[in-house]
Design a protein around this motif. Sequence first.
Motif, mmCIF file in Angstrom:
data_model
loop_
_atom_site.group_PDB
_atom_site.id
_atom_site.type_symbol
_atom_site.label_atom_id
_atom_site.label_comp_id
_atom_site.label_asym_id
_atom_site.label_seq_id
_atom_site.Cartn_x
_atom_site.Cartn_y
_atom_site.Cartn_z
ATOM 1 N N GLY A 8 61.999 -13.853 30.792
ATOM 2 C CA GLY A 8 62.947 -13.515 31.825
ATOM 3 C C GLY A 8 64.194 -14.411 31.874
ATOM 4 N N ALA A 9 64.497 -15.361 31.020
ATOM 5 C CA ALA A 9 65.807 -16.125 30.878
ATOM 6 C C ALA A 9 65.462 -17.139 29.446
ATOM 7 N N PHE A 10 66.619 -17.282 29.087
ATOM 8 C CA PHE A 10 66.688 -18.054 27.708
ATOM 9 C C PHE A 10 66.922 -19.353 28.353
ATOM 10 N N ASN A 11 65.715 -19.904 28.929
ATOM 11 C CA ASN A 11 65.735 -21.505 29.593
ATOM 12 C C ASN A 11 65.110 -22.353 28.538
ATOM 13 N N SER A 12 64.869 -23.636 28.929
ATOM 14 C CA SER A 12 64.494 -24.433 28.044
ATOM 15 C C SER A 12 63.431 -24.228 27.120
ATOM 16 N N LEU A 13 62.285 -23.720 27.840
ATOM 17 C CA LEU A 13 61.133 -23.468 27.015
ATOM 18 C C LEU A 13 61.320 -22.519 25.962
ATOM 19 N N GLU A 31 64.680 -10.678 23.363
ATOM 20 C CA GLU A 31 64.975 -9.579 24.463
ATOM 21 C C GLU A 31 64.893 -10.192 25.572
ATOM 22 N N LEU A 32 65.707 -10.261 26.619
ATOM 23 C CA LEU A 32 65.636 -10.609 27.969
ATOM 24 C C LEU A 32 64.982 -9.303 28.643
#
Length: 567
Positions: A8-13, A31-32
């Motif tokens: 869902g997002a290129f977050n920290s994890l 792929e988001l």
Amino acid sequence: MHILLVAGAFNSLTQRVHAELRDRGHHVAVELALPDVSLPAAVRRHDPRLVVAPILKTAIPEEVWTAYTCLVVHPGPLGDRGPSSLDWAIHEGVDEWGVTVLQANGELDAGDVWASVACRVPPVAKSDLYRGEIADAALEAVLLAVDRFAGGTHVPRRQSEACEREGLLRVRPCLDQSVRRIDWAEDSTRTVVRKLRAADSQPGVLDVLLGVEWYLHGGHPEGALRGSPGELLATRAGAICRATTDGAVWIPELRPRRLPGQPRPFKLPAVQALGDRLPPLPEHAPPPLPEAADPRWTDIRYREDGSVGCLSFSFPGGAMSTEQCRRLLDAYREACARPTSVLVLGGERDFFSNGIHLGVIEAAADSAAESWANINAMNDLVEAVLTTTDRLVVAAVAGNAAAGGAMLALAADEVWCRSGAVWNPHYGLLGLYGSEYWTCTLPRRVGPAVAERLMRDTLPVSSARAEELGLVDLVVDADPDAFAADVRRLAAYLAGLPATEARIAAKKTELELRESVAPLAGFRERELARMRQTFDDPDAPYHALRRAFVHKECPRHTPPYLAQGPS
């Protein structure tokens, strides 16, 4: 193996999984899961051998999970199901939790289990826990699941059978604001802090303050101040102090409730967010160098053990505003006046720094002027570290470091990094050339070619890879809670080495030699000239990219640098 991360997002994890899978030789693309993009078509285009979903708020379509093995990371132990898993864990005050990697099927969180790893739950905010203990457990579980899949013989456990046999199944709803709500007339400090921690950094706790609805973000107990429950008592470092039934809490950030048709609001330091609404309150500022044992909450602390000084700081989201940079610089100068031979600079957990504060910049009446003030304040801080010649400076990177925050760490004599930290030593995703003396320190550490590649690729780097490249001198394999104590022991050992005194004695000569060849002022002048040009150009991409970042605008497509995978 070709692995596609669907997120869902290129977050920290997601960044950490991306970096560590690449370290192990896998080809990894991202792929988001975006509203206007067909996920089945995107997955078919990649045609991966395995799909991994580190964070996903929507179900993987049947068309995808029937065609590809899809492993979903759920931030809860075996048998836990629901969209607010971690929130419930903190809200209920559990001591242990876990992460489970499930195979996607037609029921959310109910698929076969490929791996499950337990972890501790220390008394910290959700975002800190997520980037710390949860991320460590998730990474371990993902790597185990990927290895089992690659082996080709592992048969995942049927979750329903395991849960029924062990009595573990627990399906819980979304933790909504009706449960999160603070009753200021009834709730104790402990209860208020727990509710605030369970909502950090999203969604926050919805509350009414001075006649306006706000989401409260972050919470720290106050031991001395008292007042009528719900009363505003004081300010400190941009935070507000609010009374509870038996004490008070400090709330660092606020976010206004979104109005129909308006852009999504963003978090700001509480004092700034309230603005003219805030009544006159006493500013209970701590001393420039508050001791670690001081019970009062503050975002900068100092601890001294023999010849080692430790200057720690913790700013929400790792962002550093002009005011925060200046306060940290004042504390740094105070620390340099102490009789120590080694000064450790860094947080005890979570973010090291992500550089300038984009939210404060966006909220400013003149964003270009605030950008300029903020970048100069960051440069002043980095310059102070670079020109310290009477002691060794160690950057202790407990959590993620990015952009100017990464360059702040590189200004130190040595960089020690926790094994779970992720580096983003680049500026390009915000359309910036960069500053903080990076054109001096980054090539000096990794060489010009690697420096150019890091800036160009704009991809996350694991702590292990950072050590290989020379960004980091030492990776400390420690739990988030143990990192600071390990660093103090290592710093004491460094201070006691016979060679340390000689290294300190040589620093002044080395700086004078470098200044005679390539003065630091030249690096700063050239970098800031590029930055000033961008800040003053209203059509520069930086302004639109900053706005999209702080308002959390959803991109239309997955950025090519993620979708294509590393070159």
